[in-house]
Scaffold this motif. Structure first.
Motif, PDB file in Angstrom:
ATOM      1  N   SER A  78     -17.109 -20.381 -13.389  1.00 27.02           N
ATOM      2  CA  SER A  78     -17.203 -20.677 -14.887  1.00 27.02           C
ATOM      3  C   SER A  78     -16.221 -20.261 -15.797  1.00 27.02           C
ATOM      4  O   SER A  78     -16.127 -20.373 -16.898  1.00 27.02           O
ATOM      5  CB  SER A  78     -18.342 -19.903 -15.228  1.00 27.02           C
ATOM      6  OG  SER A  78     -18.358 -18.588 -15.121  1.00 27.02           O
ATOM      7  N   ASN A  97     -13.306 -21.577 -15.854  1.00 27.17           N
ATOM      8  CA  ASN A  97     -12.343 -22.559 -16.448  1.00 27.17           C
ATOM      9  C   ASN A  97     -12.800 -23.190 -17.841  1.00 27.17           C
ATOM     10  O   ASN A  97     -12.197 -23.999 -18.265  1.00 27.17           O
ATOM     11  CB  ASN A  97     -12.369 -23.923 -15.498  1.00 27.17           C
ATOM     12  CG  ASN A  97     -11.868 -23.412 -14.170  1.00 27.17           C
ATOM     13  OD1 ASN A  97     -11.032 -22.660 -14.202  1.00 27.17           O
ATOM     14  ND2 ASN A  97     -12.541 -23.941 -13.097  1.00 27.17           N
ATOM     15  N   SER A  98     -14.160 -22.532 -18.358  1.00 30.37           N
ATOM     16  CA  SER A  98     -14.528 -23.061 -19.591  1.00 30.37           C
ATOM     17  C   SER A  98     -13.421 -22.778 -20.707  1.00 30.37           C
ATOM     18  O   SER A  98     -13.037 -21.414 -20.751  1.00 30.37           O
ATOM     19  CB  SER A  98     -15.893 -22.454 -19.990  1.00 30.37           C
ATOM     20  OG  SER A  98     -16.281 -22.823 -21.266  1.00 30.37           O
ATOM     21  N   THR A  99     -13.406 -23.504 -21.901  1.00 27.12           N
ATOM     22  CA  THR A  99     -12.410 -23.393 -22.791  1.00 27.12           C
ATOM     23  C   THR A  99     -12.995 -22.499 -23.746  1.00 27.12           C
ATOM     24  O   THR A  99     -12.527 -22.101 -24.811  1.00 27.12           O
ATOM     25  CB  THR A  99     -11.844 -24.734 -23.497  1.00 27.12           C
ATOM     26  OG1 THR A  99     -12.947 -25.255 -23.952  1.00 27.12           O
ATOM     27  CG2 THR A  99     -11.275 -25.516 -22.573  1.00 27.12           C
ATOM     28  N   ASP A 100     -14.232 -22.114 -23.732  1.00 29.54           N
ATOM     29  CA  ASP A 100     -14.958 -21.297 -24.815  1.00 29.54           C
ATOM     30  C   ASP A 100     -14.955 -19.929 -24.382  1.00 29.54           C
ATOM     31  O   ASP A 100     -15.167 -18.936 -25.438  1.00 29.54           O
ATOM     32  CB  ASP A 100     -16.498 -21.685 -24.849  1.00 29.54           C
ATOM     33  CG  ASP A 100     -16.691 -22.945 -25.112  1.00 29.54           C
ATOM     34  OD1 ASP A 100     -15.860 -23.596 -25.968  1.00 29.54           O
ATOM     35  OD2 ASP A 100     -17.676 -23.684 -25.041  1.00 29.54           O
TER      36      ASP A 100
END
Length: 305
Positions: free
Chosen positions: A203, A205-208
């Motif tokens: 997880s 890799n999420s941009t958030d």
């Protein structure tokens, strides 16, 4: 027989040519009627249609308008007004009921971040101490006018969580840095049934997720906290942010919000920030599936007494 009668033209009627002896015409008193003027049939038809239309609009003899009396029109107007009022009230009730239904569903809050602020099955809440002193998410003071914030921190942190105040550094003992370097203690709220888990490697890799949170998540399985300005303007003037403990993480194995164990605390100290400005600060806790957020405003007056 008179002379004029003897000399008359036999082809002319007697009463027309009869003239008295005194020279005055002795004939009928009124002239013969003139023949009626000829009116074309299409003109007559148009005139009849006009008269019918005028009579329909207003019949003077029957005192009607459009074939209805004044009483009839009054009834129609009254019924129309009542119907419009009923329709408006029914529409407002329907809209209110629809909004209530929408608010009660998850569709109303479509943004994941806002959903995490509300109690739910898989999220946790945060509290910023001492922002609730005036029932507002605000810390505001000048010079030494911060006693109420120190008292609030002592009542909550020093008394209820005395066993964990050592790890809070200057944010665990009075005056909690108030003056030039105020502290805010972030507390994880107790929520039964919560299942917030640490971030998983897949997880990250999420941009958030901010870059520094990704680095922390790769080192230990915790719920990681970060405080920053709510906008680039606030971030520019927020100064230096220190965490106690550092790095600022909650171990769900020790501080589980789903049971009766003591909740975790993280002290956040602000220094070198711009005084005389209201700074909007956002503290976010990252975990698997999203994040929880708490916001507050810090204002320290630059004026001296």
């Amino acid at each position: 027989m008179e002379l004029n009668e003897l000399n008359r033209d036999p082809s002319r009627p007697l009463n027309v040519v009869r003239i008295a002896t005194n020279g005055i015409r002795d004939g009928p008193s009124n002239p013969p009627p003139k023949p009626p003027e000829f009116i074309p049939p299409h003109i007559q038809q148009q005139e009849q249609q006009k008269r019918k239309w005028y009579k329909f609009c207003y019949d003077k003899q029957n005192k009607t308008v459009c074939d209805r009396s004044c009483t009839s029109w009054l009834y129609i107007l009254s019924y129309s007004i009542f119907y419009i009022i009923f329709l408006c009230v029914f529409t407002l009730i329907l809209l209110y009921a629809s909004l209530c239904i929408i608010k009660s569903t998850e569709v109303y809050n479509s943004e994941p971040e806002k959903l995490l602020l509300c109690p739910g099955h898989s999220n946790i809440g945060l509290t910023a101490i001492p922002t609730a002193v005036n029932k507002m998410s605000l810390i505001s003071y000048k010079d030494s006018d911060y006693v109420k914030y120190v008292d609030a921190l002592e009542n909550v942190v020093s008394k209820k969580y005395s066993d964990v105040t050592k790890q809070l550094g200057p944010c665990g003992v009075a005056p909690f840095g108030y003056g030039d370097t105020p502290c805010v203690v972030i507390k994880v709220n107790r929520h039964y049934g919560s299942s917030a888990l640490p971030l998983k490697p897949r997880s990250l890799n999420s941009t958030d997720i901010p870059r520094n949170i990704k680095l922390l998540a790769s080192t230990a399985p915790k719920l990681w906290l970060q405080c920053s300005g709510s906008s680039p303007y606030d971030t520019e003037h927020i100064g230096t942010v220190k965490y106690y403990p550092d790095p600022p993480g909650f171990d769900p194995g020790i501080y589980d919000p789903a049971n009766d164990s003591d909740t975790g605390l993280v002290g956040v100290q602000f220094s070198n920030f711009t005084k005389g400005m209201a700074l909007s600060i956002e503290c976010s806790l990252y975990y698997k599936g999203g994040k929880s957020t708490v916001d507050f405003v810090l204002y320290v007056s630059s004026l001296k007494k």
